[in-house]
Structures are given as C-alpha cells and as structure tokens.
Design an enzyme around this catalytic site. Structure first.
Site: not given
Ligand code: C5P
Length: 234
Positions: A34, A62, A64, A67, A117, A209
């Site tokens: 992603k 991603d 998003k 428009d 979220t 992460r």
């Molecule tokens: O590092 P982590 O596992 O938290 O990464 C989650 C990924 O999902 C990040 O790229 C974050 O921007 C994305 N994301 C999220 N929650 C959302 C939408 C996207 O954590 N509601």
C-alpha cells in the site's frame, strides 16, 4: 512453508530505498503493498514504478480521491497506466463520483473508504452524518458498491455489518489491527487482531508498524514478524 498471506503492507516511509528494503524483506509473504498520499506526493509515478519493478505483488494506491466526478475520472485515468489493483476513493464523494472512477479504471478495484476511524462519534455528527459511525459506514459501503466499487475499507468493528449487508462479492479491507505479538498499539485504538478481523469476514488486513516499525530490528526480523502474522491467518 511460506505463502502469501492476506496482508496489505503499508509502505509508510518518506524514504524510497527504505520502502524497497521492506518489499525485499517481506516478498512472498505479503499479498499487496500500500502506497499512501505521502509516498505519492513525494515520489510520484516514478516512485510507484520503482516499487512495481521490485515486486510482482499487487499495488494499493491509497490516495482517497474526493472531488467532482469529472476531476476524479481524470485523476483515475492519469493513474491507469500504473495498473494499481486497488485505488481508494471517499465513499462520501457520492454515487456519480464513484462510478466516474470505476469507469475510468475498469480493471482496478475502486475501493470505497467509509468513515475514517480517526473520527469520533462527535466528529461524525459534526460533519453532518445523521447516524452513528457504524450505521453510516454500512450506508456508505452500500452506496459505494451500488456505484460500482469492488472493495471497501472499514474499521475492523464494522466488518460483520458490512459483510452481512453486502454479501461475499465485495472485498473488505481493514486497517486498525494489532497482532498479539508484543507490537506496540501506536496510535491505533479499538483494534482487533489480524486473525479476528479475518474471522469476522475481512479479505485483507492492512498492517504497517507491527511489521515495519522501529521495534523490529533489521530485515530478517521484519520477515519473521510478517511470517508469524501470516501463519496466524492460515
Ligand atoms: O502502522 P499501522 O499498522 O497503524 O498502519 C496502518 C495503515 O493503515 C496506515 O497506512 C494508515 O494510514 C492506514 N489507515 C489506518 N486507519 C484507517 C485508514 C487507514 O490506520 N482508518
């Protein structure tokens, strides 16, 4: 034995070589990589092409998009030569906008983002939704699929409701998961484990992460983390 797991790995780094290193370390374990807004605005199409040169896995852009339909159609068309498997649009951009994206990139899974979220219930009311986040998310997912979206991004807590409303044809992708392997929760709240998300009916979990974070020391350890999570999803 290793095989690709339903993991979307978030390549959230401002350094292209680091991103390519993460791909190398997780190759064959992760199904989809992603690339977010930060990556695209920093490295552009050439950055995406570098990623494509380093993997035969699917790419999730991603971005998003949100428009007017004409602009989203043109933007999606501009991305079509990169052949992303998934491209996100905000479902709240409306039916015509989603359909415009679908028509511009018919081979891509246009993916509707429901309610971010990061929004609290108060935020959801403040931006004008009549109903709570969970109900609004199901409505937005339904609208997106009716307009031609083939995938949905939602909170793990909304998977069951969206799956029940939309059936098995839609691909459900959920971030906000945290494995029970000692990974820090970081800024994620109200999480489920990847396994719980898949059991509830998600097709893919987005993970960043817990696999790529600073707490993971080196490429070998990164692969071990990815394999460990992958094994829990079999
Ligand atoms: O590092 P982590 O596992 O938290 O990464 C989650 C990924 O999902 C990040 O790229 C974050 O921007 C994305 N994301 C999220 N929650 C959302 C939408 C996207 O954590 N509601």
């Amino acid at each position: 034995m290793e095989m690709k797991a339903p993991i979307v790995l978030a390549l959230d780094t401002p350094d292209l070589e680091t991103a390519l290193g993460w791909i190398k370390a997780t190759q064959g374990v992760v199904s989809v990589y992603k690339l977010g807004l930060e990556f695209y605005l920093t490295f552009g199409r050439d950055g995406v092409k570098r990623v494509l040169d380093h993997t035969d896995s699917d790419i999730f852009l991603d971005l998003k998009l949100h428009d007017i339909p004409h602009t989203v159609s043109s933007a999606a068309l501009a991305l079509s030569s990169l052949h992303p498997k998934y491209l996100t649009v905000h479902a709240s951009g409306g039916r015509a906008m989603i359909t415009a994206a679908v028509e511009a990139v018919p081979t891509t899974f246009v993916t509707g983002v429901t309610i971010l979220t990061s929004l609290s219930e108060k935020d959801v009311q403040e931006v004008g939704f009549k109903e709570n986040a969970a109900v609004s998310a199901v409505k937005l997912a339904t609208l997106a699929v009716e307009a031609g979206a083939r995938a949905i991004v939602c909170s793990p807590l909304e998977i069951i409701d969206i799956r029940t409303a939309l059936g098995n044809d839609v691909t459900i992708i959920t971030p906000g998961v945290r494995p029970s392997n000692g990974a820090p929760a970081d800024d994620q709240v109200r999480t489920l484990t990847p396994q719980q998300a898949i059991e509830r009916g998600a097709n893919f979990v987005v993970i960043g992460r817990p696999i790529t974070g600073e707490w993971v020391n080196g490429a070998g350890a990164m692969r071990e983390r990815a394999v460990e999570i992958a094994e829990q999803l079999r």
